[in-house]
Design a protein around this motif. Sequence first.
Motif, PDB file in Angstrom:
ATOM      1  N   PHE A  61       0.804  -1.214   0.000  1.00 43.31           N
ATOM      2  CA  PHE A  61       0.000   0.000   0.000  1.00 43.31           C
ATOM      3  C   PHE A  61       0.844   1.273   0.000  1.00 43.31           C
ATOM      4  CE2 PHE A  61      -2.642  -3.202   2.147  1.00 43.31           C
ATOM      5  CZ  PHE A  61      -3.758  -3.167   1.339  1.00 43.31           C
ATOM      6  N   ASP A  63       3.137   2.717  -1.911  1.00 43.68           N
ATOM      7  CA  ASP A  63       3.197   3.567  -3.109  1.00 43.68           C
ATOM      8  C   ASP A  63       1.931   4.403  -3.251  1.00 43.68           C
ATOM      9  OD1 ASP A  63       5.713   2.694  -3.786  1.00 43.68           O
ATOM     10  OD2 ASP A  63       5.004   1.169  -5.192  1.00 43.68           O
ATOM     11  N   ASP A  64       0.783   3.785  -3.006  1.00 43.99           N
ATOM     12  CA  ASP A  64      -0.478   4.533  -3.091  1.00 43.99           C
ATOM     13  C   ASP A  64      -0.574   5.584  -1.992  1.00 43.99           C
ATOM     14  OD1 ASP A  64      -1.419   3.186  -5.328  1.00 43.99           O
ATOM     15  OD2 ASP A  64      -2.382   1.632  -4.131  1.00 43.99           O
ATOM     16  N   TRP A  65      -0.278   5.203  -0.759  1.00 43.70           N
ATOM     17  CA  TRP A  65      -0.394   6.127   0.367  1.00 43.70           C
ATOM     18  C   TRP A  65       0.520   7.336   0.200  1.00 43.70           C
ATOM     19  CZ3 TRP A  65       0.065   1.743   4.472  1.00 43.70           C
ATOM     20  CH2 TRP A  65      -1.191   1.149   4.655  1.00 43.70           C
ATOM     21  N   SER A  67       1.698   8.615  -2.654  1.00 45.34           N
ATOM     22  CA  SER A  67       1.636   9.268  -3.960  1.00 45.34           C
ATOM     23  C   SER A  67       1.148  10.706  -3.829  1.00 45.34           C
ATOM     24  CB  SER A  67       0.714   8.496  -4.912  1.00 45.34           C
ATOM     25  OG  SER A  67      -0.625   8.653  -4.522  1.00 45.34           O
ATOM     26  N   GLU A  69      -1.068  12.235  -5.505  1.00 43.45           N
ATOM     27  CA  GLU A  69      -2.523  12.338  -5.605  1.00 43.45           C
ATOM     28  C   GLU A  69      -3.215  12.159  -4.259  1.00 43.45           C
ATOM     29  OE1 GLU A  69      -0.736  10.075  -7.480  1.00 43.45           O
ATOM     30  OE2 GLU A  69      -0.681  11.198  -9.352  1.00 43.45           O
ATOM     31  N   MET A  70      -2.599  11.424  -3.356  1.00 40.35           N
ATOM     32  CA  MET A  70      -3.221  11.170  -2.052  1.00 40.35           C
ATOM     33  C   MET A  70      -3.132  12.368  -1.117  1.00 40.35           C
ATOM     34  SD  MET A  70      -4.565   8.234  -2.261  1.00 40.35           S
ATOM     35  CE  MET A  70      -4.800   7.468  -0.681  1.00 40.35           C
TER      36      MET A  70
END
Length: 83
Positions: A61, A63-65, A67, A69-70
Amino acid sequence: MLTNYEGIYRNGQIKLTQKPKNIPEGTKVIVTFIDSSKINLQEQEIDPQEAQILRENLASFADDWNSEEMSIYDDYDGTKSHD
């Protein structure tokens, strides 16, 4: 009324470190997750092996957290109020 109690999130549940006094069943709660880098894992009864397993399970998770955009969620309430 706001009353604070510490707890641990594990296996989808929050376990309080002390039993609340004079809090009726069904009382609404607000949960705030604290930056885990500031938590003493030994105090939370998480040994080094268990901590490593948790890190490995959550690594997918990261990379998403992290990023760009987050970052919108850093001020979610403020952003939402402008809609």
